[in-house]
Design a protein around this motif. Structure first.
Motif, PDB file in Angstrom:
ATOM      1  N   ALA A  85      -9.332   7.968  11.810  1.00  0.00           N
ATOM      2  CA  ALA A  85      -8.948   7.067  10.626  1.00  0.00           C
ATOM      3  C   ALA A  85      -7.576   6.392  10.830  1.00  0.00           C
ATOM      4  O   ALA A  85      -6.694   7.031  10.913  1.00  0.00           O
ATOM      5  N   LEU A  86      -7.781   5.111  10.734  1.00  0.00           N
ATOM      6  CA  LEU A  86      -6.503   4.394  11.326  1.00  0.00           C
ATOM      7  C   LEU A  86      -6.196   3.447   9.918  1.00  0.00           C
ATOM      8  O   LEU A  86      -7.071   2.904   8.947  1.00  0.00           O
ATOM      9  N   ASP A  87      -4.715   3.474   9.688  1.00  0.00           N
ATOM     10  CA  ASP A  87      -4.367   2.763   8.631  1.00  0.00           C
ATOM     11  C   ASP A  87      -2.694   2.365   8.884  1.00  0.00           C
ATOM     12  O   ASP A  87      -2.185   3.011   9.457  1.00  0.00           O
ATOM     13  N   LEU A  88      -2.432   1.295   8.086  1.00  0.00           N
ATOM     14  CA  LEU A  88      -1.253   0.690   8.279  1.00  0.00           C
ATOM     15  C   LEU A  88      -0.307   1.528   7.334  1.00  0.00           C
ATOM     16  O   LEU A  88       0.926   1.348   7.571  1.00  0.00           O
ATOM     17  N   SER A  89      -0.756   1.935   6.582  1.00  0.00           N
ATOM     18  CA  SER A  89       0.173   2.720   5.130  1.00  0.00           C
ATOM     19  C   SER A  89       0.675   4.023   5.570  1.00  0.00           C
ATOM     20  O   SER A  89      -0.552   4.849   5.451  1.00  0.00           O
ATOM     21  N   HIS A  90       1.807   4.371   5.668  1.00  0.00           N
ATOM     22  CA  HIS A  90       2.089   5.765   5.805  1.00  0.00           C
ATOM     23  C   HIS A  90       1.441   6.828   4.659  1.00  0.00           C
ATOM     24  O   HIS A  90       1.020   7.773   4.562  1.00  0.00           O
ATOM     25  N   ARG A  91       1.766   6.151   3.371  1.00  0.00           N
ATOM     26  CA  ARG A  91       1.522   6.805   2.198  1.00  0.00           C
ATOM     27  C   ARG A  91      -0.027   7.282   1.878  1.00  0.00           C
ATOM     28  O   ARG A  91      -0.379   8.055   1.487  1.00  0.00           O
ATOM     29  N   GLN A  92      -0.801   5.927   2.298  1.00  0.00           N
ATOM     30  CA  GLN A  92      -2.224   6.065   2.100  1.00  0.00           C
ATOM     31  C   GLN A  92      -2.729   7.351   3.412  1.00  0.00           C
ATOM     32  O   GLN A  92      -3.445   8.345   2.702  1.00  0.00           O
ATOM     33  N   LEU A  93      -2.079   7.537   4.237  1.00  0.00           N
ATOM     34  CA  LEU A  93      -2.443   8.352   5.259  1.00  0.00           C
ATOM     35  C   LEU A  93      -1.759   9.775   4.638  1.00  0.00           C
ATOM     36  O   LEU A  93      -2.568  10.823   5.023  1.00  0.00           O
ATOM     37  N   GLN A  94      -0.718   9.949   4.012  1.00  0.00           N
ATOM     38  CA  GLN A  94      -0.289  11.127   3.408  1.00  0.00           C
ATOM     39  C   GLN A  94      -1.413  11.623   2.366  1.00  0.00           C
ATOM     40  O   GLN A  94      -1.704  12.976   2.300  1.00  0.00           O
ATOM     41  N   HIS A  95      -2.007  10.601   1.666  1.00  0.00           N
ATOM     42  CA  HIS A  95      -3.208  11.336   0.963  1.00  0.00           C
ATOM     43  C   HIS A  95      -4.185  11.749   1.626  1.00  0.00           C
ATOM     44  O   HIS A  95      -4.827  12.806   1.261  1.00  0.00           O
ATOM     45  N   ALA A  96      -4.496  10.911   2.836  1.00  0.00           N
ATOM     46  CA  ALA A  96      -5.519  11.664   3.681  1.00  0.00           C
ATOM     47  C   ALA A  96      -5.291  13.177   4.238  1.00  0.00           C
ATOM     48  O   ALA A  96      -6.188  13.982   3.850  1.00  0.00           O
ATOM     49  N   LEU A  97      -4.113  13.364   4.441  1.00  0.00           N
ATOM     50  CA  LEU A  97      -3.591  14.768   4.831  1.00  0.00           C
ATOM     51  C   LEU A  97      -3.586  15.479   3.505  1.00  0.00           C
ATOM     52  O   LEU A  97      -4.079  16.833   3.748  1.00  0.00           O
ATOM     53  N   ARG A  98      -3.239  15.231   2.551  1.00  0.00           N
ATOM     54  CA  ARG A  98      -3.181  15.994   1.113  1.00  0.00           C
ATOM     55  C   ARG A  98      -4.671  16.378   0.906  1.00  0.00           C
ATOM     56  O   ARG A  98      -5.096  17.633   0.595  1.00  0.00           O
ATOM     57  N   ILE A  99      -5.698  15.446   0.788  1.00  0.00           N
ATOM     58  CA  ILE A  99      -7.059  15.741   0.601  1.00  0.00           C
ATOM     59  C   ILE A  99      -7.660  16.927   1.634  1.00  0.00           C
ATOM     60  O   ILE A  99      -8.202  17.808   1.109  1.00  0.00           O
ATOM     61  N   GLY A 100      -7.339  16.541   2.863  1.00  0.00           N
ATOM     62  CA  GLY A 100      -8.047  17.486   3.822  1.00  0.00           C
ATOM     63  C   GLY A 100      -7.269  18.846   3.612  1.00  0.00           C
ATOM     64  O   GLY A 100      -7.966  19.752   3.940  1.00  0.00           O
ATOM     65  N   TRP A 111       1.029  -1.219   0.088  1.00  0.00           N
ATOM     66  CA  TRP A 111       0.151   0.012  -0.088  1.00  0.00           C
ATOM     67  C   TRP A 111       0.912   1.288   0.106  1.00  0.00           C
ATOM     68  O   TRP A 111       0.471   2.159  -0.646  1.00  0.00           O
ATOM     69  N   ASP A 112       2.033   1.304   0.585  1.00  0.00           N
ATOM     70  CA  ASP A 112       3.002   2.470   0.489  1.00  0.00           C
ATOM     71  C   ASP A 112       3.175   2.449  -1.274  1.00  0.00           C
ATOM     72  O   ASP A 112       3.345   3.706  -1.480  1.00  0.00           O
ATOM     73  N   ARG A 113       3.566   1.631  -1.615  1.00  0.00           N
ATOM     74  CA  ARG A 113       4.146   1.606  -3.090  1.00  0.00           C
ATOM     75  C   ARG A 113       3.078   1.986  -4.030  1.00  0.00           C
ATOM     76  O   ARG A 113       3.188   2.624  -4.927  1.00  0.00           O
ATOM     77  N   ASN A 114       1.921   1.550  -3.684  1.00  0.00           N
ATOM     78  CA  ASN A 114       0.836   1.692  -4.706  1.00  0.00           C
ATOM     79  C   ASN A 114      -0.376   2.798  -4.255  1.00  0.00           C
ATOM     80  O   ASN A 114      -1.313   2.862  -5.075  1.00  0.00           O
ATOM     81  N   ALA A 115      -0.205   3.372  -3.196  1.00  0.00           N
ATOM     82  CA  ALA A 115      -1.441   4.476  -2.768  1.00  0.00           C
ATOM     83  C   ALA A 115      -1.359   5.269  -3.747  1.00  0.00           C
ATOM     84  O   ALA A 115      -2.596   5.878  -3.974  1.00  0.00           O
ATOM     85  N   ASP A 116      -0.579   6.009  -4.525  1.00  0.00           N
ATOM     86  CA  ASP A 116      -0.466   6.994  -5.288  1.00  0.00           C
ATOM     87  C   ASP A 116      -1.359   6.411  -6.569  1.00  0.00           C
ATOM     88  O   ASP A 116      -2.248   7.015  -7.156  1.00  0.00           O
ATOM     89  N   GLU A 117      -0.994   5.139  -7.087  1.00  0.00           N
ATOM     90  CA  GLU A 117      -1.794   4.837  -8.131  1.00  0.00           C
ATOM     91  C   GLU A 117      -3.085   4.465  -7.843  1.00  0.00           C
ATOM     92  O   GLU A 117      -4.072   4.797  -8.536  1.00  0.00           O
ATOM     93  N   TYR A 118      -3.378   4.060  -6.460  1.00  0.00           N
ATOM     94  CA  TYR A 118      -4.970   3.727  -5.990  1.00  0.00           C
ATOM     95  C   TYR A 118      -5.668   4.833  -6.088  1.00  0.00           C
ATOM     96  O   TYR A 118      -6.875   5.042  -6.555  1.00  0.00           O
ATOM     97  N   GLN A 119      -5.197   6.031  -5.509  1.00  0.00           N
ATOM     98  CA  GLN A 119      -5.853   7.170  -5.374  1.00  0.00           C
ATOM     99  C   GLN A 119      -6.270   7.904  -6.724  1.00  0.00           C
ATOM    100  O   GLN A 119      -6.979   8.450  -6.924  1.00  0.00           O
TER     101      GLN A 119
END
Ligand SMILES: C[S@@+](CC[C@H](N)C(=O)[O-])C[C@H]1O[C@@H](n2cnc3c(N)ncnc32)[C@H](O)[C@@H]1O
Length: 282
Positions: free
Chosen positions: A96-111, A27-35
């Motif tokens: 909001a809890l997640d294992l992936s740092h990169r996914q949570l960075q997207h949460a910060l970005r959208i917020g 999820w860290d490697r693929n969060a950008d593509e997923y979002q």
């Protein structure tokens, strides 16, 4: 030069530790593509239960939206926290809890992007939510500290021991609290993960619980998915001391012409793609 290695797909056992490690890395490697791929469908502050597009605003599986105000809600495997942002907009207090740092960075970005000055969410448009980076198998919260818990395809399909996660959820929920989670519908395990006609013929045993694993050259798992039958999931819920009050199988709606991996209008009109378990902590 960095060599791109194509992981090998196989079916083999994968422990809880190996599964978590693989999930964090993947999820860290693929969060950008997923979002990038799914962000528009998910919306910045919608609560969508899965690729069919069932929206919590219409489904009310956590209870009537009007009653969410002030509720402490834990979202497990939150990704970019779209669901939590919708909950916050209803006046709830989500974490909001997640294992992936990169996914949570997207949460910060959208917020942050939601506010014109880039300083944080604009009041009433997209609310700030608390973000926690942790494994769902060991929740860093006190007993009975939440009123509700939810998860849209987060964590549960990726862990070897879903009962452990659900026991943790049960522990942090107050008595009478609700736990609602969606996963890939178990019947999908028997079909190839393809959106077209090739995804309509049974190709594997529904009863084979051997995990799907992608591994690197050294045999280390880089992606893991765990299968449970429908009966297994019901027993898991009971083993964690929850009462199952509903099992929702969203039908593919006419308006949705989007494919999401192996989920498509073609398959969605014939077989279920998502199972949503609505549970109560008595
Ligand atoms: C399919 S995504 C769903 C994300 C979000 N709920 C959504 O609907 O877009 C699965 C998420 O679960 C997270 N996850 C996987 N295993 C986890 C674990 N053991 N603990 C916490 N989060 C986990 C992943 O990092 C990923 O963000």
């Amino acid at each position: 030069m960095i060599q791109e290695y194509e992981p090998e797909a196989t079916r083999r056992a994968a422990s809880d530790t190996e599964s978590s490690r693989a999930s964090r890395g993947w999820w860290d490697r693929n969060a950008d593509e997923y979002q990038n791929e799914h962000g528009a469908f998910l919306g910045d502050d919608r609560f969508v239960w899965g690729p069919e597009g069932l929206d919590e605003a219409e489904a009310g599986l956590l209870g009537p939206a009007a009653e969410l105000k002030g509720r402490r809600v834990l979202e497990i495997g939150a990704g970019a926290a779209q669901c939590s942002r919708w909950l916050a907009a209803q006046g709830a207090r989500p974490v909001a809890l997640d294992l992936s740092h990169r996914q949570l960075q997207h949460a910060l970005r959208i917020g942050t992007d939601a506010r014109p000055d880039g300083d944080g969410p604009e009041p009433g448009v997209s609310q700030a939510v608390a973000l926690v980076e942790a494994d769902a198998g060991a929740l860093p919260f006190r007993d009975a500290s939440f009123d509700l818990a939810c998860s849209a395809y987060g964590a549960i399909p990726f862990v070897a021991d879903p009962v452990r996660v659900m026991r943790e959820v049960r522990r942090v929920l107050r008595p009478g609290g609700r736990w609602v989670f969606s996963v890939t519908h178990p019947i999908r395990w028997a079909f190839p993960d393809e959106p077209g006609p090739e995804g309509l013929s049974v190709g594997a045993s529904y009863f084979d619980r051997t995990p799907y694993v992608e591994q690197d050259e050294a045999g280390r798992a880089v992606y893991v998915e765990h299968h449970r039958t429908l009966g297994d999931r019901v027993r898991d819920v009971a083993a964690a001391d929850f009462r199952l009050v509903d099992l929702v199988e969203p039908e593919w709606p006419e308006w949705n012409n989007q494919e999401w991996g192996g989920w498509s209008p073609l398959r969605g009109n014939l077989i279920p793609g998502t199972a949503i378990f609505v549970c109560v902590a008595d």
